[in-house]
Design a protein around this motif. Structure first.
Motif, PDB file in Angstrom:
ATOM      1  N   ILE A  50       0.990  -1.246   0.003  1.00 54.96           N
ATOM      2  CA  ILE A  50      -0.102   0.031  -0.031  1.00 54.96           C
ATOM      3  C   ILE A  50       0.839   1.316  -0.051  1.00 54.96           C
ATOM      4  O   ILE A  50       1.783   1.513   0.914  1.00 54.96           O
ATOM      5  N   ALA A  51       0.792   2.202  -0.808  1.00 63.67           N
ATOM      6  CA  ALA A  51       1.459   3.365  -1.087  1.00 63.67           C
ATOM      7  C   ALA A  51       0.483   4.475  -0.630  1.00 63.67           C
ATOM      8  O   ALA A  51      -0.497   4.932  -1.541  1.00 63.67           O
ATOM      9  N   THR A  52       0.917   5.043   0.271  1.00 61.83           N
ATOM     10  CA  THR A  52      -0.196   6.244   0.982  1.00 61.83           C
ATOM     11  C   THR A  52       0.611   7.455   1.110  1.00 61.83           C
ATOM     12  O   THR A  52       1.663   7.604   1.480  1.00 61.83           O
ATOM     13  N   PRO A  53      -0.256   8.556   0.482  1.00 59.86           N
ATOM     14  CA  PRO A  53      -0.002   9.730   0.976  1.00 59.86           C
ATOM     15  C   PRO A  53      -0.089  10.260   2.358  1.00 59.86           C
ATOM     16  O   PRO A  53      -0.738   9.319   3.113  1.00 59.86           O
ATOM     17  N   GLU A  54       0.199  11.586   2.662  1.00 60.09           N
ATOM     18  CA  GLU A  54      -0.170  11.874   3.883  1.00 60.09           C
ATOM     19  C   GLU A  54      -1.023  13.027   3.898  1.00 60.09           C
ATOM     20  O   GLU A  54      -0.450  14.086   3.288  1.00 60.09           O
ATOM     21  N   TYR A  55      -2.142  13.180   4.274  1.00 60.00           N
ATOM     22  CA  TYR A  55      -2.998  14.083   4.377  1.00 60.00           C
ATOM     23  C   TYR A  55      -3.446  14.440   5.793  1.00 60.00           C
ATOM     24  O   TYR A  55      -4.122  13.500   6.571  1.00 60.00           O
ATOM     25  N   HIS A  81      -1.851  14.486   8.648  1.00 62.97           N
ATOM     26  CA  HIS A  81      -1.302  13.502   9.537  1.00 62.97           C
ATOM     27  C   HIS A  81      -1.895  12.134   9.390  1.00 62.97           C
ATOM     28  O   HIS A  81      -1.758  11.264  10.541  1.00 62.97           O
ATOM     29  N   ALA A  82      -2.583  12.130   8.510  1.00 63.58           N
ATOM     30  CA  ALA A  82      -3.326  10.544   8.064  1.00 63.58           C
ATOM     31  C   ALA A  82      -3.394  10.167   6.703  1.00 63.58           C
ATOM     32  O   ALA A  82      -3.122  10.695   5.872  1.00 63.58           O
ATOM     33  N   VAL A  83      -3.999   8.948   6.739  1.00 59.68           N
ATOM     34  CA  VAL A  83      -4.407   8.476   5.371  1.00 59.68           C
ATOM     35  C   VAL A  83      -5.169   9.229   4.643  1.00 59.68           C
ATOM     36  O   VAL A  83      -6.222   9.822   5.321  1.00 59.68           O
ATOM     37  N   LEU A 102       9.259  15.000   6.261  1.00 55.55           N
ATOM     38  CA  LEU A 102       9.041  13.840   7.086  1.00 55.55           C
ATOM     39  C   LEU A 102       8.473  12.627   6.516  1.00 55.55           C
ATOM     40  O   LEU A 102       8.281  11.706   7.151  1.00 55.55           O
ATOM     41  N   GLY A 103       8.354  12.783   5.185  1.00 56.52           N
ATOM     42  CA  GLY A 103       7.606  11.386   4.365  1.00 56.52           C
ATOM     43  C   GLY A 103       6.447  11.372   4.808  1.00 56.52           C
ATOM     44  O   GLY A 103       5.478  12.141   5.032  1.00 56.52           O
ATOM     45  N   THR A 104       6.004  10.135   5.276  1.00 55.69           N
ATOM     46  CA  THR A 104       4.607   9.733   5.375  1.00 55.69           C
ATOM     47  C   THR A 104       4.711   9.196   6.851  1.00 55.69           C
ATOM     48  O   THR A 104       3.829   8.217   6.897  1.00 55.69           O
ATOM     49  N   VAL A 105       5.307   9.734   7.709  1.00 60.86           N
ATOM     50  CA  VAL A 105       5.502   8.966   9.118  1.00 60.86           C
ATOM     51  C   VAL A 105       4.234   8.720   9.774  1.00 60.86           C
ATOM     52  O   VAL A 105       3.851   7.828  10.307  1.00 60.86           O
ATOM     53  N   TYR A 106       3.356   9.804   9.765  1.00 58.91           N
ATOM     54  CA  TYR A 106       2.215   9.887  10.484  1.00 58.91           C
ATOM     55  C   TYR A 106       1.102   9.024   9.801  1.00 58.91           C
ATOM     56  O   TYR A 106       0.407   8.458  10.435  1.00 58.91           O
TER      57      TYR A 106
END
Length: 197
Positions: free
Chosen positions: A69-74, A76-78, A112-116
């Motif tokens: 699963i490749a997720t962006p971060e919006y 601080h969440a998916v 920070l990439g997509t850490v959250y």
């Protein structure tokens, strides 16, 4: 080994889509089929039956050895679109993500990439109705994605590619080890369900 790559956004342009297609080209020794969530309706318990797109995705998931699963971060969440798809899949009676080995990756414009988002997604995937086997560690988070790819959609930084190769190698090992475990657990669940009838 048959893997699926889920683009975690319904946006027309996505660095996470680029990342999955790069992975597909970088790792030709496994089969990676890219799945899109664009066009799928928002989850609602009021719907009398599953949308056709969710049913088709369920069939693909049931036949896969693992899922990326490749997720962006919006905020601080998916993205809401990805959360909606996961809600459909948890509502689906066959629970296609149950015990399925999953790798989480993500790309974002920030440092920070997509850490959250990745931590948020891990929590969601372990919830009742989903109960996926998320690979521990090896979190690939691509920061500053706008400059990370060349004009052909390839990652340009050698260290980043090396870390992706290391993370993906760990996932292949994870799938190889957990695949038989998954089949055994699903068989036990089926036997338990039959005995209750």
């Amino acid at each position: 080994m048959k893997l699926l790559g889920l683009v975690g956004t319904n946006a027309n342009f996505s660095y996470n889509r680029k990342l999955l297609w790069f992975m597909k080209d970088l790792f030709p020794f496994v089969e990676i089929e890219i799945l899109e969530i664009a066009g799928l309706p928002l989850f609602s318990e009021d719907e009398p039956e599953l949308p056709a797109g969710i049913s088709a995705m369920t069939e693909q998931l049931m036949g896969a050895d693992g899922l990326i699963i490749a997720t962006p971060e919006y905020d601080h969440a998916v993205p809401a679109a990805l959360k909606s798809v996961l809600e459909w899949l948890s509502w689906e009676s066959s629970h296609p993500l149950k015990e399925l080995p999953i790798m989480i990756v993500g790309a974002s414009l920030g440092k920070l990439g997509t850490v959250y988002a990745q931590e948020n997604l891990r929590t969601i995937l372990q919830s009742p109705g989903l109960e996926a086997m998320v690979m521990p560690g090896h979190q690939f988070m691509l920061s500053e994605a706008k400059t990370a790819f060349d004009a052909n959609g390839n990652l340009v930084d050698a260290k980043t590619i090396k870390f992706l190769e290391s993370s993906f190698g760990a996932f292949v090992d994870f799938v190889s080890v957990m695949g038989p475990v998954r089949q055994e657990l699903l068989s036990l669940d089926a036997l338990a369900g039959a005995s209750e009838e």
